[in-house]
Write a protein that holds these residues in place. Structure first.
Motif, PDB file in Angstrom:
ATOM      1  N   GLN A   1       0.979  -1.266  -0.108  1.00 52.01           N
ATOM      2  CA  GLN A   1      -0.007   0.024  -0.058  1.00 52.01           C
ATOM      3  C   GLN A   1       0.896   1.318  -0.086  1.00 52.01           C
ATOM      4  O   GLN A   1       1.837   1.192   0.872  1.00 52.01           O
ATOM      5  CB  GLN A   1      -0.879   0.042   1.402  1.00 52.01           C
ATOM      6  N   ILE A   2       0.519   2.110  -0.704  1.00 52.88           N
ATOM      7  CA  ILE A   2       1.596   3.296  -1.118  1.00 52.88           C
ATOM      8  C   ILE A   2       0.825   4.551  -0.892  1.00 52.88           C
ATOM      9  O   ILE A   2      -0.494   4.656  -1.306  1.00 52.88           O
ATOM     10  CB  ILE A   2       2.223   3.564  -2.486  1.00 52.88           C
ATOM     11  N   ILE A   3       1.539   5.390   0.052  1.00 51.40           N
ATOM     12  CA  ILE A   3       0.791   6.915   0.231  1.00 51.40           C
ATOM     13  C   ILE A   3       1.948   7.711  -0.465  1.00 51.40           C
ATOM     14  O   ILE A   3       3.222   7.658  -0.201  1.00 51.40           O
ATOM     15  CB  ILE A   3       0.659   7.263   1.524  1.00 51.40           C
ATOM     16  N   GLU A   4       1.487   8.431  -1.489  1.00 50.70           N
ATOM     17  CA  GLU A   4       2.233   9.417  -1.967  1.00 50.70           C
ATOM     18  C   GLU A   4       1.963  11.064  -1.960  1.00 50.70           C
ATOM     19  O   GLU A   4       0.567  11.406  -2.306  1.00 50.70           O
ATOM     20  CB  GLU A   4       2.325   9.300  -3.591  1.00 50.70           C
ATOM     21  N   SER A   5       2.538  12.046  -1.318  1.00 49.52           N
ATOM     22  CA  SER A   5       2.128  13.126  -1.416  1.00 49.52           C
ATOM     23  C   SER A   5       3.413  14.034  -1.157  1.00 49.52           C
ATOM     24  O   SER A   5       4.554  13.372  -1.015  1.00 49.52           O
ATOM     25  CB  SER A   5       1.619  13.575   0.078  1.00 49.52           C
ATOM     26  N   PRO A   6       3.277  15.483  -1.389  1.00 50.13           N
ATOM     27  CA  PRO A   6       4.485  16.041  -1.364  1.00 50.13           C
ATOM     28  C   PRO A   6       5.449  16.247   0.026  1.00 50.13           C
ATOM     29  O   PRO A   6       6.633  16.677   0.226  1.00 50.13           O
ATOM     30  CB  PRO A   6       3.974  17.583  -1.619  1.00 50.13           C
ATOM     31  N   LEU A   7       4.674  15.696   1.152  1.00 50.64           N
ATOM     32  CA  LEU A   7       5.107  15.881   2.501  1.00 50.64           C
ATOM     33  C   LEU A   7       5.437  14.466   3.296  1.00 50.64           C
ATOM     34  O   LEU A   7       6.423  14.297   3.959  1.00 50.64           O
ATOM     35  CB  LEU A   7       4.277  16.551   3.425  1.00 50.64           C
ATOM     36  N   GLU A   8       5.049  13.258   2.242  1.00 49.53           N
ATOM     37  CA  GLU A   8       5.225  12.014   3.157  1.00 49.53           C
ATOM     38  C   GLU A   8       5.113  10.859   1.856  1.00 49.53           C
ATOM     39  O   GLU A   8       4.340  11.024   0.935  1.00 49.53           O
ATOM     40  CB  GLU A   8       4.307  11.751   4.195  1.00 49.53           C
ATOM     41  N   CYS A   9       5.998   9.763   2.113  1.00 43.76           N
ATOM     42  CA  CYS A   9       5.861   8.659   1.314  1.00 43.76           C
ATOM     43  C   CYS A   9       5.755   7.405   1.952  1.00 43.76           C
ATOM     44  O   CYS A   9       6.665   7.483   3.204  1.00 43.76           O
ATOM     45  CB  CYS A   9       7.100   8.669   0.378  1.00 43.76           C
ATOM     46  N   SER A  10       5.132   6.710   1.746  1.00 47.24           N
ATOM     47  CA  SER A  10       5.035   5.410   2.631  1.00 47.24           C
ATOM     48  C   SER A  10       4.668   4.007   1.785  1.00 47.24           C
ATOM     49  O   SER A  10       4.107   4.050   0.721  1.00 47.24           O
ATOM     50  CB  SER A  10       4.068   5.204   3.745  1.00 47.24           C
ATOM     51  N   LEU A  11       5.503   3.089   1.975  1.00 43.86           N
ATOM     52  CA  LEU A  11       5.259   1.798   1.419  1.00 43.86           C
ATOM     53  C   LEU A  11       5.041   0.462   2.328  1.00 43.86           C
ATOM     54  O   LEU A  11       6.106  -0.004   2.932  1.00 43.86           O
ATOM     55  CB  LEU A  11       6.566   1.370   0.565  1.00 43.86           C
ATOM     56  N   MET A  12       3.561   0.289   2.497  1.00 37.28           N
ATOM     57  CA  MET A  12       3.384  -0.771   3.620  1.00 37.28           C
ATOM     58  C   MET A  12       2.921  -2.044   3.030  1.00 37.28           C
ATOM     59  O   MET A  12       2.265  -1.937   2.044  1.00 37.28           O
ATOM     60  CB  MET A  12       2.627   0.098   4.611  1.00 37.28           C
ATOM     61  N   GLN A  13       3.091  -3.080   3.931  1.00 40.71           N
ATOM     62  CA  GLN A  13       2.623  -4.402   3.501  1.00 40.71           C
ATOM     63  C   GLN A  13       1.798  -4.781   4.616  1.00 40.71           C
ATOM     64  O   GLN A  13       2.155  -5.026   5.858  1.00 40.71           O
ATOM     65  CB  GLN A  13       3.662  -5.386   3.301  1.00 40.71           C
ATOM     66  N   PRO A  14       0.427  -4.953   4.541  1.00 39.91           N
ATOM     67  CA  PRO A  14      -0.269  -5.620   5.470  1.00 39.91           C
ATOM     68  C   PRO A  14       0.120  -6.940   5.961  1.00 39.91           C
ATOM     69  O   PRO A  14       0.422  -8.029   4.964  1.00 39.91           O
ATOM     70  CB  PRO A  14      -1.804  -5.835   5.042  1.00 39.91           C
ATOM     71  N   ILE A  15       0.026  -7.555   7.159  1.00 39.67           N
ATOM     72  CA  ILE A  15       0.767  -8.567   7.576  1.00 39.67           C
ATOM     73  C   ILE A  15      -0.424  -9.246   8.761  1.00 39.67           C
ATOM     74  O   ILE A  15      -0.697  -8.766   9.602  1.00 39.67           O
ATOM     75  CB  ILE A  15       2.065  -8.666   8.459  1.00 39.67           C
ATOM     76  N   PRO A  16      -1.240 -10.166   7.797  1.00 35.67           N
ATOM     77  CA  PRO A  16      -2.374 -10.788   8.896  1.00 35.67           C
ATOM     78  C   PRO A  16      -2.037 -11.197  10.015  1.00 35.67           C
ATOM     79  O   PRO A  16      -1.012 -11.801  10.204  1.00 35.67           O
ATOM     80  CB  PRO A  16      -2.959 -11.853   7.814  1.00 35.67           C
ATOM     81  N   GLY A  17      -2.991 -10.944  11.113  1.00 40.07           N
ATOM     82  CA  GLY A  17      -2.731 -11.451  12.353  1.00 40.07           C
ATOM     83  C   GLY A  17      -1.800 -10.687  13.305  1.00 40.07           C
ATOM     84  O   GLY A  17      -1.638 -10.797  14.484  1.00 40.07           O
ATOM     85  N   PHE A  18      -0.924  -9.593  12.346  1.00 36.29           N
ATOM     86  CA  PHE A  18       0.001  -8.914  13.162  1.00 36.29           C
ATOM     87  C   PHE A  18      -0.323  -7.398  12.862  1.00 36.29           C
ATOM     88  O   PHE A  18      -0.453  -6.805  14.067  1.00 36.29           O
ATOM     89  CB  PHE A  18       1.345  -9.236  12.599  1.00 36.29           C
ATOM     90  N   GLY A  19      -0.404  -6.832  11.969  1.00 41.20           N
ATOM     91  CA  GLY A  19      -0.706  -5.413  11.722  1.00 41.20           C
ATOM     92  C   GLY A  19      -0.030  -5.332  10.491  1.00 41.20           C
ATOM     93  O   GLY A  19      -0.476  -5.446   9.200  1.00 41.20           O
ATOM     94  N   GLU A  20       1.129  -4.358  10.096  1.00 45.99           N
ATOM     95  CA  GLU A  20       1.715  -3.916   9.040  1.00 45.99           C
ATOM     96  C   GLU A  20       3.085  -3.591   9.257  1.00 45.99           C
ATOM     97  O   GLU A  20       3.328  -3.396  10.262  1.00 45.99           O
ATOM     98  CB  GLU A  20       0.974  -2.844   8.519  1.00 45.99           C
TER      99      GLU A  20
END
Length: 280
Positions: A30-49
């Motif tokens: 899952q990607i968040i793209e903006s001029p102020l922040e970037c994230s590249l996250m992977q959901p991990i079932p049973g744990f979180g991300e």
């Protein structure tokens, strides 16, 4: 063949009370793209991300966040698991950080995070190990490389496009005025333009507070409209820079709030000012 190899490496890692990783057949980024922040996250079932995050002006961070496995007060190990084709059970230690009882977010930043991202791009797996409150044994959580190539280019492009100024750098600005004048000079215009451009990319700004001041030179009946004119000069310039007018709140204090003594010419020059503050 790839699926079989990946399953082999998952099953061949050291045995813990429980292991968490994204399903081999359903790994998502899952990607968040903006001029102020970037994230590249992977959901991990049973744990979180888990994944990578960077705020403009800040370091790259590798973060594991859980909703179900809060830590005991001990430490968490950040490691790198071998790539599938290496046919190895070895985990390379990256670093260790202490944890607080009940902690649900585990983060490393800077060089360690960059090393983890490089390993991930090379097909290796960032892993954390720690003891949760729910078990007497350690758990392991693994960040998968599957489908990384589909999302990584957009994340890297976002990183390269992060806005150069941070909130802390533009939060406060003071503009000075010549004696009995309300005109904004070239240096002040440049600084105000920088502030305005930041406001246009940060939608968390709730208010731009402008306070105007005079020195104690001259009569009050002249200084009151002069102070008002300085505040309006700032407001008008920001509006010309396409800052929403409703964000701007002006206050005129005339000579009631000097920052230094008005007894010297230098002191009076510092008191002839407008202060601009960004409020979140």
């Amino acid at each position: 063949m790839l699926l079989s190899t990946l399953l082999t490496v998952f099953l061949s890692t050291p045995v813990f009370a429980e292991q968490f990783q994204a399903p081999v057949t359903d790994t998502r980024w899952q990607i968040i793209e903006s001029p102020l922040e970037c994230s590249l996250m992977q959901p991990i079932p049973g744990f979180g991300e888990a994944g990578f995050y960077r705020r403009n002006g800040g370091p790259l961070m590798l973060t594991f966040s859980t909703f179900s496995q809060p830590a005991e007060q001990t430490h968490v190990q950040f490691e790198i698991a071998a790539a599938p084709w290496q046919n190895s059970e070895a985990h390379t230690s990256l670093t260790s950080i202490s944890t607080q009882k009940g902690q649900k977010k585990f983060t490393i930043d800077g060089l360690y995070a960059q090393q983890a991202l490089t390993h991930l791009q090379e097909g290796r797996f960032p892993v954390i190990r720690y003891r949760p409150q729910t078990s007497m044994s350690e758990i392991s959580v693994m960040l998968s490389t599957i489908h990384l190539s589909d999302s990584l280019p957009a994340f890297q492009q976002c990183l390269s496009n992060l806005y150069p100024d941070t909130f802390n750098e533009v939060q406060y600005l003071t503009v000075y005025f010549d004696l009995e004048k309300s005109e904004i000079d070239a240096a002040a215009q440049k600084a105000l333009t920088r502030l305005a451009n930041y406001v246009k990319v940060d939608d968390s700004i709730q208010e731009i507070r402008v306070t105007s001041h005079t020195d104690n030179h001259g009569r009050l009946r002249l200084n009151e409209p002069l102070s008002d004119a300085r505040a309006m000069a700032i407001k008008d310039f920001l509006v010309q820079c396409e800052v929403p007018e409703q964000l701007i709140n002006t206050q005129s204090f005339v000579d009631r709030k000097p920052i230094v003594s008005n007894k010297t010419q230098m002191g009076r020059a510092q008191n002839r000012r407008a202060e601009i503050t960004l409020i979140r």
